[in-house]
Scaffold this motif. Structure first.
Motif, PDB file in Angstrom:
ATOM      1  N   PRO A   1      -6.425  10.178 -10.494  1.00 13.41           N
ATOM      2  CA  PRO A   1      -5.116  10.623 -11.003  1.00 13.41           C
ATOM      3  C   PRO A   1      -4.406  11.607 -10.074  1.00 13.41           C
ATOM      4  O   PRO A   1      -3.174  11.654 -10.044  1.00 13.41           O
ATOM      5  N   VAL A   2      -5.166  12.387  -9.318  1.00 15.33           N
ATOM      6  CA  VAL A   2      -4.564  13.309  -8.363  1.00 15.33           C
ATOM      7  C   VAL A   2      -3.848  12.526  -7.267  1.00 15.33           C
ATOM      8  O   VAL A   2      -2.702  12.827  -6.900  1.00 15.33           O
ATOM      9  N   THR A   3      -4.511  11.505  -6.753  1.00 16.08           N
ATOM     10  CA  THR A   3      -3.904  10.673  -5.713  1.00 16.08           C
ATOM     11  C   THR A   3      -2.694   9.918  -6.237  1.00 16.08           C
ATOM     12  O   THR A   3      -1.659   9.838  -5.561  1.00 16.08           O
ATOM     13  N   ALA A   4      -2.801   9.383  -7.440  1.00 12.62           N
ATOM     14  CA  ALA A   4      -1.673   8.660  -8.024  1.00 12.62           C
ATOM     15  C   ALA A   4      -0.471   9.582  -8.198  1.00 12.62           C
ATOM     16  O   ALA A   4       0.683   9.174  -7.993  1.00 12.62           O
ATOM     17  N   THR A   5      -0.710  10.830  -8.562  1.00  9.69           N
ATOM     18  CA  THR A   5       0.378  11.791  -8.710  1.00  9.69           C
ATOM     19  C   THR A   5       1.051  12.060  -7.371  1.00  9.69           C
ATOM     20  O   THR A   5       2.286  12.162  -7.283  1.00  9.69           O
ATOM     21  N   ALA A   6       0.259  12.172  -6.307  1.00 10.04           N
ATOM     22  CA  ALA A   6       0.821  12.362  -4.971  1.00 10.04           C
ATOM     23  C   ALA A   6       1.707  11.183  -4.580  1.00 10.04           C
ATOM     24  O   ALA A   6       2.804  11.368  -4.019  1.00 10.04           O
ATOM     25  N   ILE A   7       1.234   9.977  -4.851  1.00  9.90           N
ATOM     26  CA  ILE A   7       2.025   8.785  -4.542  1.00  9.90           C
ATOM     27  C   ILE A   7       3.334   8.792  -5.333  1.00  9.90           C
ATOM     28  O   ILE A   7       4.418   8.528  -4.790  1.00  9.90           O
ATOM     29  N   MET A   8       3.255   9.108  -6.625  1.00 11.25           N
ATOM     30  CA  MET A   8       4.460   9.112  -7.447  1.00 11.25           C
ATOM     31  C   MET A   8       5.444  10.200  -7.001  1.00 11.25           C
ATOM     32  O   MET A   8       6.660  10.033  -7.111  1.00 11.25           O
ATOM     33  N   LYS A   9       4.918  11.310  -6.507  1.00 11.70           N
ATOM     34  CA  LYS A   9       5.808  12.353  -5.981  1.00 11.70           C
ATOM     35  C   LYS A   9       6.569  11.829  -4.764  1.00 11.70           C
ATOM     36  O   LYS A   9       7.774  12.075  -4.614  1.00 11.70           O
ATOM     37  N   LEU A  10       5.895  11.092  -3.897  1.00 14.38           N
ATOM     38  CA  LEU A  10       6.564  10.512  -2.736  1.00 14.38           C
ATOM     39  C   LEU A  10       7.597   9.470  -3.159  1.00 14.38           C
ATOM     40  O   LEU A  10       8.681   9.393  -2.572  1.00 14.38           O
ATOM     41  N   VAL A  11       7.267   8.666  -4.163  1.00 11.01           N
ATOM     42  CA  VAL A  11       8.221   7.680  -4.668  1.00 11.01           C
ATOM     43  C   VAL A  11       9.427   8.391  -5.266  1.00 11.01           C
ATOM     44  O   VAL A  11      10.585   8.028  -4.996  1.00 11.01           O
ATOM     45  N   GLN A  12       9.165   9.405  -6.060  1.00 10.53           N
ATOM     46  CA  GLN A  12      10.233  10.169  -6.700  1.00 10.53           C
ATOM     47  C   GLN A  12      11.150  10.827  -5.675  1.00 10.53           C
ATOM     48  O   GLN A  12      12.369  10.904  -5.866  1.00 10.53           O
ATOM     49  N   ASP A  13      10.579  11.280  -4.577  1.00 16.60           N
ATOM     50  CA  ASP A  13      11.353  11.933  -3.524  1.00 16.60           C
ATOM     51  C   ASP A  13      12.045  10.944  -2.584  1.00 16.60           C
ATOM     52  O   ASP A  13      12.693  11.358  -1.608  1.00 16.60           O
ATOM     53  N   GLY A  14      11.902   9.652  -2.840  1.00 12.25           N
ATOM     54  CA  GLY A  14      12.570   8.645  -2.033  1.00 12.25           C
ATOM     55  C   GLY A  14      11.917   8.362  -0.695  1.00 12.25           C
ATOM     56  O   GLY A  14      12.522   7.743   0.185  1.00 12.25           O
ATOM     57  N   ARG A  15      10.656   8.774  -0.549  1.00 18.33           N
ATOM     58  CA  ARG A  15       9.969   8.595   0.733  1.00 18.33           C
ATOM     59  C   ARG A  15       9.078   7.361   0.756  1.00 18.33           C
ATOM     60  O   ARG A  15       8.535   7.001   1.798  1.00 18.33           O
ATOM     61  N   LEU A  16       8.905   6.716  -0.390  1.00 19.34           N
ATOM     62  CA  LEU A  16       7.989   5.592  -0.494  1.00 19.34           C
ATOM     63  C   LEU A  16       8.458   4.705  -1.632  1.00 19.34           C
ATOM     64  O   LEU A  16       9.002   5.193  -2.629  1.00 19.34           O
ATOM     65  N   SER A  17       8.213   3.395  -1.484  1.00 23.46           N
ATOM     66  CA  SER A  17       8.528   2.440  -2.544  1.00 23.46           C
ATOM     67  C   SER A  17       7.239   1.861  -3.116  1.00 23.46           C
ATOM     68  O   SER A  17       6.283   1.598  -2.371  1.00 23.46           O
ATOM     69  N   LEU A  18       7.209   1.678  -4.432  1.00 21.04           N
ATOM     70  CA  LEU A  18       6.034   1.060  -5.053  1.00 21.04           C
ATOM     71  C   LEU A  18       5.843  -0.377  -4.575  1.00 21.04           C
ATOM     72  O   LEU A  18       4.728  -0.902  -4.624  1.00 21.04           O
ATOM     73  N   SER A  19       6.896  -1.003  -4.105  1.00 26.72           N
ATOM     74  CA  SER A  19       6.799  -2.396  -3.630  1.00 26.72           C
ATOM     75  C   SER A  19       6.468  -2.490  -2.147  1.00 26.72           C
ATOM     76  O   SER A  19       6.369  -3.599  -1.603  1.00 26.72           O
ATOM     77  N   ALA A  20       6.269  -1.351  -1.494  1.00 26.52           N
ATOM     78  CA  ALA A  20       5.957  -1.368  -0.058  1.00 26.52           C
ATOM     79  C   ALA A  20       4.652  -2.098   0.194  1.00 26.52           C
ATOM     80  O   ALA A  20       3.674  -1.923  -0.530  1.00 26.52           O
ATOM     81  N   LYS A  21       4.619  -2.931   1.233  1.00 30.21           N
ATOM     82  CA  LYS A  21       3.422  -3.681   1.611  1.00 30.21           C
ATOM     83  C   LYS A  21       2.500  -2.768   2.414  1.00 30.21           C
ATOM     84  O   LYS A  21       2.912  -2.126   3.386  1.00 30.21           O
ATOM     85  N   VAL A  22       1.249  -2.729   2.026  1.00 24.69           N
ATOM     86  CA  VAL A  22       0.310  -1.759   2.572  1.00 24.69           C
ATOM     87  C   VAL A  22      -0.223  -2.169   3.939  1.00 24.69           C
ATOM     88  O   VAL A  22      -0.393  -1.326   4.829  1.00 24.69           O
ATOM     89  N   ALA A  23      -0.517  -3.454   4.128  1.00 28.68           N
ATOM     90  CA  ALA A  23      -1.146  -3.899   5.379  1.00 28.68           C
ATOM     91  C   ALA A  23      -0.297  -3.567   6.612  1.00 28.68           C
ATOM     92  O   ALA A  23      -0.809  -2.973   7.572  1.00 28.68           O
ATOM     93  N   PRO A  24       0.985  -3.922   6.631  1.00 29.65           N
ATOM     94  CA  PRO A  24       1.768  -3.561   7.820  1.00 29.65           C
ATOM     95  C   PRO A  24       1.938  -2.059   7.979  1.00 29.65           C
ATOM     96  O   PRO A  24       1.993  -1.558   9.110  1.00 29.65           O
ATOM     97  N   MET A  25       2.004  -1.326   6.878  1.00 31.53           N
ATOM     98  CA  MET A  25       2.156   0.118   6.956  1.00 31.53           C
ATOM     99  C   MET A  25       0.952   0.761   7.625  1.00 31.53           C
ATOM    100  O   MET A  25       1.082   1.689   8.423  1.00 31.53           O
ATOM    101  N   LEU A  26      -0.266   0.253   7.301  1.00 29.60           N
ATOM    102  CA  LEU A  26      -1.502   0.862   7.793  1.00 29.60           C
ATOM    103  C   LEU A  26      -2.106   0.106   8.976  1.00 29.60           C
ATOM    104  O   LEU A  26      -3.160   0.507   9.482  1.00 29.60           O
ATOM    105  N   GLY A  27      -1.460  -0.973   9.413  1.00 29.75           N
ATOM    106  CA  GLY A  27      -1.983  -1.735  10.541  1.00 29.75           C
ATOM    107  C   GLY A  27      -3.237  -2.518  10.214  1.00 29.75           C
ATOM    108  O   GLY A  27      -4.099  -2.723  11.085  1.00 29.75           O
ATOM    109  N   LEU A  28      -3.362  -2.991   8.971  1.00 29.54           N
ATOM    110  CA  LEU A  28      -4.531  -3.786   8.573  1.00 29.54           C
ATOM    111  C   LEU A  28      -4.376  -5.220   9.052  1.00 29.54           C
ATOM    112  O   LEU A  28      -3.311  -5.832   8.873  1.00 29.54           O
ATOM    113  N   SER A  29      -5.410  -5.775   9.620  1.00 30.15           N
ATOM    114  CA  SER A  29      -5.373  -7.156  10.060  1.00 30.15           C
ATOM    115  C   SER A  29      -5.411  -8.104   8.861  1.00 30.15           C
ATOM    116  O   SER A  29      -6.211  -7.922   7.939  1.00 30.15           O
ATOM    117  N   THR A  30      -4.545  -9.101   8.863  1.00 29.85           N
ATOM    118  CA  THR A  30      -4.534 -10.124   7.815  1.00 29.85           C
ATOM    119  C   THR A  30      -5.096 -11.453   8.314  1.00 29.85           C
ATOM    120  O   THR A  30      -4.911 -12.485   7.672  1.00 29.85           O
TER     121      THR A  30
END
Length: 425
Positions: A113-142
């Motif tokens: 819940p602490v991590t989820a709150t941090a994520i929601m704070k970033l979403v609320q502040d307009g710095r992150l979208s819940l629909s953002a794709k994680v793999a390209p953001m973090l450089g994960l190989s698909t």
């Protein structure tokens, strides 16, 4: 190409997992008979902190429970309508230290819940979208599975990302040797190693199709926080989630026994010693102090906290403040999948009760059992133990959960005092 089932066969043996999502029963249940204190000389019993005579049912429960389960240290904090009314440390031992209301315990999955709150704070502040794709953001190989490219931040928050540890494996727990061997890297493996290793295997299901609890998904959320903010995960959380509500004692835990913090309680486990995952020495260590790598669990299981600090954390969701009303509603909203009775929102398990909600999270690994509850009627509590059920390799949530509700229901007069200021909160 290796599938995740192939990987499971490569590393046979028990895998220590985090606590499974518990079901909250609405029907009354008597305290199990096994909680009765065994006959004979009682162990030393010391209670620290503050409470009121009317809250004695909580003290009675913790004593009977701890003595029956041979738990040496615990802490409990109870909040009613935003006020801290009970802050206790419980000790069924004479030493070497005494649990206080501000003593630090490993939170295990109550970190989520602490991590989820941090994520929601970033979403609320307009710095992150819940629909953002994680793999390209973090450089994960698909390359191993193109579906990985479709996993979103929301999928990770709600455990819909496509990883199912019951089908394949949980890379966060005791797969360090396999990761080290396959990638030809020394111990301790890093989060980057874990991401590289896990991305080489296929997902267990289509992202968004169903729920499957994933520690790895929450590890990735920690990396998302770092990517978006340019800060270490813990630094962002401490500065932007905890400090605004006056929580200053929380810190990231460390694996090695020699690195235990001064106000942190010791952890006990009857499980056999494990070969340490902290280095290539092959040394045998107590399971809580090297059988798994706590540092890698930063966002899903590595926070240290006192019960009173986590009790303060629950109040974030009582009214707009750190999070807006809209953000709080999103946290507890049901996922876009079928659910029956209860569901996992964003970092919280949720059960509708009439027009209100019960929300909670539990956590466990060797040496730790934790439970945080927010009840529909304005009551909240956090209970932290310094061991888990070694015989069953699970936490004590199922045993302590409903009895805590019973203790709360047995209170006929609630104090009007607020203990938060006494603890700097």
């Amino acid at each position: 190409m290796l599938t995740r089932r192939d990987s499971l066969r490569l590393l046979a043996g028990a895998v220590v997992g985090a606590a499974a999502l518990p079901a909250r029963q609405a029907a009354a249940a008597a305290l199990p008979a096994r909680l009765a204190v065994a006959a004979g000389a009682p162990p030393t019993w010391t209670v620290t902190g503050s409470s009121s005579p009317s809250l004695q049912p909580f003290d009675d429960l913790l004593r009977s429970f701890m003595e029956a389960q041979s738990i040496s240290y615990a802490s409990l904090a109870v909040v009613r309508q935003g006020r801290l009314v009970l802050a206790r440390g419980y000790n069924s031992t004479s030493g070497p230290v005494l649990a206080q209301p501000t003593s630090l315990f490993r939170l295990a999955s109550v970190s989520k819940p602490v991590t989820a709150t941090a994520i929601m704070k970033l979403v609320q502040d307009g710095r992150l979208s819940l629909s953002a794709k994680v793999a390209p953001m973090l450089g994960l190989s698909t390359a191993a599975d193109s579906r990985l490219g479709e996993v979103t931040v929301l999928h990770l928050l709600q455990h819909l990302g496509g990883w199912d540890r019951s089908v394949s494996f949980d890379p966060m727990y005791r797969w360090d040797f396999a990761i080290s061997g396959q990638l030809h890297v020394p111990l301790p493996v890093t989060q980057a190693n874990i991401m590289d290793y896990t991305s080489r295997y296929t997902l267990d299901f289509e992202p968004g199709d169903r729920y499957a609890y994933s520690n790895y998904g929450y590890m990735l959320l920690g990396k998302v926080v770092e990517k978006v903010t340019g800060l270490p995960y813990a630094t962002y959380v401490q500065q932007n989630v905890l400090a605004p509500v006056k929580i200053t004692r929380m810190a990231q835990g460390r694996t090695a026994q020699s690195l235990r913090r001064s106000s942190e309680l010791p952890y006990y486990s009857e499980m056999a010693s494990a070969t340490t995952v902290l280095d290539n020495s092959g040394a045998q260590v107590p399971m809580p102090y090297g059988g798994f790598n706590l540092e890698n669990m930063a966002a899903h299981g590595a926070w240290l906290s006192s019960a009173v600090d986590m009790a303060k954390f629950t109040t974030i969701f009582d009214a707009p403040g750190l999070l807006t009303s809209s953000s709080i509603t999103q946290v507890f909203a049901p996922p876009a999948i079928d659910w029956d009775g209860s569901y996992y929102g964003m970092g919280w398990s949720v059960r509708p009760v009439g027009g209100a909600l019960n929300t909670w999270h539990d956590g466990a690994y060797p040496g730790t059992s934790t439970l945080m509850v927010r009840r529909y009627d304005g009551l909240s509590w956090v209970v932290l133990f310094n061991r888990w059920n070694d015989a069953l390799q699970r936490n004590y949530t199922d045993d302590i959960d409903y009895p805590l509700h019973q203790a709360a229901d047995a209170v006929t007069s609630w104090p009007a005092t607020n203990l938060f200021p006494a603890y700097g909160l």
